[in-house]
Enzyme design. Sequence first.
Site, short mmCIF file in Angstrom:
data_model
loop_
_atom_site.label_atom_id
_atom_site.label_comp_id
_atom_site.label_asym_id
_atom_site.label_seq_id
_atom_site.Cartn_x
_atom_site.Cartn_y
_atom_site.Cartn_z
N LYS A 227 62.31 92.14 69.50
CA LYS A 227 61.90 92.59 68.17
C LYS A 227 61.38 94.03 68.21
O LYS A 227 61.12 94.57 69.29
CB LYS A 227 60.84 91.63 67.63
CG LYS A 227 61.36 90.19 67.41
CD LYS A 227 60.23 89.28 66.91
CE LYS A 227 60.73 87.87 66.63
NZ LYS A 227 59.64 86.99 66.14
N PHE B 172 53.89 84.19 54.66
CA PHE B 172 54.08 85.36 55.52
C PHE B 172 55.53 85.87 55.48
O PHE B 172 55.89 86.79 56.22
CB PHE B 172 53.68 85.02 56.96
CG PHE B 172 54.38 83.82 57.54
CD1 PHE B 172 55.63 83.92 58.13
CD2 PHE B 172 53.78 82.56 57.49
CE1 PHE B 172 56.29 82.81 58.65
CE2 PHE B 172 54.43 81.43 58.02
CZ PHE B 172 55.68 81.56 58.60
N ARG C 275 63.18 79.30 75.48
CA ARG C 275 61.98 79.06 74.67
C ARG C 275 60.74 78.99 75.58
O ARG C 275 59.68 79.46 75.22
CB ARG C 275 62.11 77.75 73.88
CG ARG C 275 63.14 77.79 72.77
CD ARG C 275 62.67 78.42 71.50
NE ARG C 275 61.74 77.63 70.74
CZ ARG C 275 61.37 77.91 69.50
NH1 ARG C 275 61.86 78.99 68.88
NH2 ARG C 275 60.50 77.17 68.86
N THR D 159 54.96 80.19 69.46
CA THR D 159 55.12 81.11 68.32
C THR D 159 53.89 81.99 68.12
O THR D 159 54.00 83.20 67.93
CB THR D 159 55.36 80.28 67.03
OG1 THR D 159 56.47 79.40 67.25
CG2 THR D 159 55.66 81.18 65.85
N ARG E 137 55.48 86.06 75.14
CA ARG E 137 54.62 86.20 73.96
C ARG E 137 53.15 86.19 74.35
O ARG E 137 52.34 86.90 73.75
CB ARG E 137 54.94 85.07 72.98
CG ARG E 137 56.28 85.28 72.26
CD ARG E 137 56.72 84.04 71.52
NE ARG E 137 57.77 84.30 70.55
CZ ARG E 137 58.29 83.36 69.77
NH1 ARG E 137 57.87 82.10 69.86
NH2 ARG E 137 59.23 83.67 68.88
N HIS F 220 62.43 86.77 69.87
CA HIS F 220 62.89 85.57 69.17
C HIS F 220 63.79 84.81 70.12
O HIS F 220 64.54 85.42 70.89
CB HIS F 220 63.70 85.95 67.92
CG HIS F 220 64.46 84.78 67.35
ND1 HIS F 220 63.86 83.86 66.54
CD2 HIS F 220 65.75 84.38 67.52
CE1 HIS F 220 64.76 82.93 66.22
NE2 HIS F 220 65.91 83.23 66.80
P1 TYD Z 1 59.16 80.10 63.55
O1 TYD Z 1 60.64 80.00 63.36
O2 TYD Z 1 58.28 79.00 63.03
O3 TYD Z 1 58.79 80.25 65.11
P2 TYD Z 1 59.64 80.76 66.38
O4 TYD Z 1 59.87 82.24 66.22
O5 TYD Z 1 58.74 80.46 67.56
O6 TYD Z 1 60.92 79.97 66.41
O7 TYD Z 1 58.64 81.45 62.89
C1 TYD Z 1 59.42 82.61 62.89
C2 TYD Z 1 58.52 83.80 63.02
O8 TYD Z 1 57.63 83.89 61.92
C3 TYD Z 1 57.60 83.77 64.24
O9 TYD Z 1 58.23 84.20 65.41
C4 TYD Z 1 56.48 84.65 63.81
C5 TYD Z 1 56.40 84.47 62.31
N1 TYD Z 1 55.27 83.60 61.92
C6 TYD Z 1 54.11 84.17 61.43
O10 TYD Z 1 54.00 85.41 61.36
N2 TYD Z 1 53.09 83.35 61.05
C7 TYD Z 1 53.16 82.01 61.14
O11 TYD Z 1 52.19 81.29 60.77
C8 TYD Z 1 54.38 81.42 61.66
C9 TYD Z 1 54.52 79.92 61.78
C10 TYD Z 1 55.41 82.25 62.03
#
Ligand code: TYD
Length: 167
Positions: A11, A59, A92, A98, A109, A126
């Site tokens: 990112k 968000f 992952r 996350t 992360r 991601h």
């Molecule tokens: P998500 O798809 O739930 O997680 P991941 O990336 O681990 O698969 O969320 C996508 C992105 O959204 C996450 O990488 C960061 C952002 N995010 C926030 O900023 N705040 C939050 O509370 C959540 C759940 C995600």
Amino acid sequence: MAIEQTLVLVKPDGLKKSLTGNILSRLSEARLEIAGTKMVRVSRQLAEEHYEALKGKPFFEELISYIMGDFHQRRKVMALVYHGEDTITKMRRICGATNPEEAESQTIRGAYGRITTSGIYENVVHSSANAEEAEREIKLWFAPDEVVYQIFPVKVVEMNIKKLVWS
Ligand code: TYD
């Protein structure tokens, strides 16, 4: 164990912090193959399609701005397709939780992510959540000829299009 593929993104915060080398080294510990990679200028449409499942979350707008590079003066991300055994789980695990504050410190992360004062998770990478999402995301970010293996079925279509070529 199944042969799978997954989409990984470095990112804009990862690029701005010059973490690409470190991230790729960490990911290489999984001994998987990179089947495709490119730098992508993320349009609003691509960002919104990528995160379509999160539409409606409080968000969401900031997440779109973040992945488009608005907060890091970097209008690009590095997109990679990884291919191999149990790829989704392995990637992952290396990326971590996350929420960067909850991510274990030896994960990407956990090591490099942060939560901004306005509450956005800047979590550097991601990695697709499951096989269904991985397929959807790879097809969204990559064309078939940008991936060195034929990982999904393809078809030939005839198109009359204008295309940018070197002059
Ligand atoms: P998500 O798809 O739930 O997680 P991941 O990336 O681990 O698969 O969320 C996508 C992105 O959204 C996450 O990488 C960061 C952002 N995010 C926030 O900023 N705040 C939050 O509370 C959540 C759940 C995600």
